[in-house]
Design a protein around this motif. Sequence first.
Motif, PDB file in Angstrom:
ATOM      1  N   TYR A   1       0.829  -1.199   0.000  1.00  0.00           N
ATOM      2  CA  TYR A   1       0.000   0.000   0.000  1.00  0.00           C
ATOM      3  C   TYR A   1       0.864   1.250   0.000  1.00  0.00           C
ATOM      4  O   TYR A   1       2.041   1.226   0.361  1.00  0.00           O
ATOM      5  N   GLU A   2       0.272   2.339  -0.436  1.00  0.00           N
ATOM      6  CA  GLU A   2       0.905   3.649  -0.333  1.00  0.00           C
ATOM      7  C   GLU A   2      -0.156   4.652   0.088  1.00  0.00           C
ATOM      8  O   GLU A   2      -1.298   4.597  -0.374  1.00  0.00           O
TER       9      GLU A   2
ATOM     10  N   ARG B   1      -3.874   3.692  -1.272  1.00  0.00           N
ATOM     11  CA  ARG B   1      -4.078   2.775  -2.403  1.00  0.00           C
ATOM     12  C   ARG B   1      -3.493   1.424  -2.037  1.00  0.00           C
ATOM     13  O   ARG B   1      -2.341   1.326  -1.622  1.00  0.00           O
ATOM     14  N   ILE B   2      -4.284   0.350  -2.159  1.00  0.00           N
ATOM     15  CA  ILE B   2      -3.822  -1.010  -1.903  1.00  0.00           C
ATOM     16  C   ILE B   2      -3.645  -1.695  -3.249  1.00  0.00           C
ATOM     17  O   ILE B   2      -4.548  -1.651  -4.095  1.00  0.00           O
ATOM     18  N   PHE B   3      -2.490  -2.326  -3.459  1.00  0.00           N
ATOM     19  CA  PHE B   3      -2.203  -2.876  -4.778  1.00  0.00           C
ATOM     20  C   PHE B   3      -1.449  -4.198  -4.672  1.00  0.00           C
ATOM     21  O   PHE B   3      -0.839  -4.515  -3.646  1.00  0.00           O
ATOM     22  N   ARG B   4      -1.505  -4.972  -5.754  1.00  0.00           N
ATOM     23  CA  ARG B   4      -0.778  -6.233  -5.832  1.00  0.00           C
ATOM     24  C   ARG B   4       0.711  -5.965  -5.995  1.00  0.00           C
ATOM     25  O   ARG B   4       1.110  -5.132  -6.807  1.00  0.00           O
TER      26      ARG B   4
ATOM     27  N   GLU C   1     -12.817  10.367  -7.419  1.00  0.00           N
ATOM     28  CA  GLU C   1     -11.795  10.386  -8.469  1.00  0.00           C
ATOM     29  C   GLU C   1     -10.996  11.690  -8.409  1.00  0.00           C
ATOM     30  O   GLU C   1      -9.767  11.689  -8.551  1.00  0.00           O
ATOM     31  N   ASP C   2     -11.692  12.809  -8.204  1.00  0.00           N
ATOM     32  CA  ASP C   2     -11.013  14.102  -8.096  1.00  0.00           C
ATOM     33  C   ASP C   2     -10.067  14.121  -6.896  1.00  0.00           C
ATOM     34  O   ASP C   2      -8.943  14.644  -6.979  1.00  0.00           O
ATOM     35  N   GLU C   3     -10.502  13.545  -5.776  1.00  0.00           N
ATOM     36  CA  GLU C   3      -9.665  13.511  -4.574  1.00  0.00           C
ATOM     37  C   GLU C   3      -8.413  12.669  -4.803  1.00  0.00           C
ATOM     38  O   GLU C   3      -7.322  13.010  -4.325  1.00  0.00           O
ATOM     39  N   ILE C   4      -8.564  11.564  -5.537  1.00  0.00           N
ATOM     40  CA  ILE C   4      -7.412  10.714  -5.859  1.00  0.00           C
ATOM     41  C   ILE C   4      -6.391  11.491  -6.682  1.00  0.00           C
ATOM     42  O   ILE C   4      -5.184  11.454  -6.418  1.00  0.00           O
ATOM     43  N   ALA C   5      -6.879  12.219  -7.681  1.00  0.00           N
ATOM     44  CA  ALA C   5      -5.981  13.002  -8.535  1.00  0.00           C
ATOM     45  C   ALA C   5      -5.300  14.112  -7.742  1.00  0.00           C
ATOM     46  O   ALA C   5      -4.095  14.357  -7.896  1.00  0.00           O
ATOM     47  N   GLU C   6      -6.057  14.783  -6.874  1.00  0.00           N
ATOM     48  CA  GLU C   6      -5.497  15.871  -6.070  1.00  0.00           C
ATOM     49  C   GLU C   6      -4.420  15.368  -5.113  1.00  0.00           C
ATOM     50  O   GLU C   6      -3.473  16.093  -4.786  1.00  0.00           O
ATOM     51  N   ALA C   7      -4.548  14.109  -4.664  1.00  0.00           N
ATOM     52  CA  ALA C   7      -3.551  13.532  -3.757  1.00  0.00           C
ATOM     53  C   ALA C   7      -2.281  13.114  -4.493  1.00  0.00           C
ATOM     54  O   ALA C   7      -1.274  12.788  -3.860  1.00  0.00           O
ATOM     55  N   GLY C   8      -2.329  13.122  -5.824  1.00  0.00           N
ATOM     56  CA  GLY C   8      -1.135  12.810  -6.605  1.00  0.00           C
ATOM     57  C   GLY C   8      -1.057  11.400  -7.141  1.00  0.00           C
ATOM     58  O   GLY C   8      -0.029  11.000  -7.692  1.00  0.00           O
ATOM     59  N   PHE C   9      -2.142  10.635  -7.004  1.00  0.00           N
ATOM     60  CA  PHE C   9      -2.152   9.284  -7.563  1.00  0.00           C
ATOM     61  C   PHE C   9      -2.441   9.347  -9.059  1.00  0.00           C
ATOM     62  O   PHE C   9      -3.226  10.176  -9.522  1.00  0.00           O
ATOM     63  N   MET C  10      -1.828   8.439  -9.806  1.00  0.00           N
ATOM     64  CA  MET C  10      -2.068   8.363 -11.237  1.00  0.00           C
ATOM     65  C   MET C  10      -3.207   7.402 -11.567  1.00  0.00           C
ATOM     66  O   MET C  10      -3.787   7.457 -12.643  1.00  0.00           O
TER      67      MET C  10
END
Length: 204
Positions: A27-28, A35-38, A71-80
């Motif tokens: 996660y990051e 974000r939790i990812f494989r 989605e907007d919050e994800i982008a504002e946090a800097g995630f791609m």
Amino acid sequence: MIAFFNKNIGNVLMLVIADNQGTKIDYERRADITRIFREDTGETVAWNFFGKEFEKNGEIKLSEKKVWKLEDEIAEAGFMDTIEGTAASQFKVAEIVEMEDHPDSDHLHVCQVNVGNPEHLVQIVSGAPNTHVGLKTVAALPISLMPNGTLIFEGSLRGVTSFGMLCSARELNLPNAPQVRGIIELSDNLVAGLDFKEKEMWHG
């Protein structure tokens, strides 16, 4: 996509968008979003949003407008990455178009199911004794949350991939559900692909 809210651990909104298929996850966190990812592919499987407010704990339904805001919050946090999920119901009126016996089972059936696009049938394995071509029933598509808390993902039954499950009335906790084995039998007049609505479509 399945959305849960838990006010007992920091008012966190949890979105499950994919199955990690038993692989290790990492996660990051940026700002109030995790974000939790494989680990093996980097594929995002879930998001946690902290500091949210909803009226109840447990599964919640997100409007399309709310998903856009997240989605907007994800982008504002800097995630791609994006949520890449859907706020629509994953329980659909389904019509069994084709069916054949499972090659490694004496009771399973491999069904090709219309869930709204007859040009793109969905393969679902079913063991219900009343499974037959032409039946209108209810399909729980990936990713669906069953009433007992089970998450439905793409899976494999004896080596054959199943993209969801065909549901019985008992599995959906419907009133007056038959106490015998078998998937739901809906009216032939219903159109495949409609969201399943208990009050309008179930007459148990």
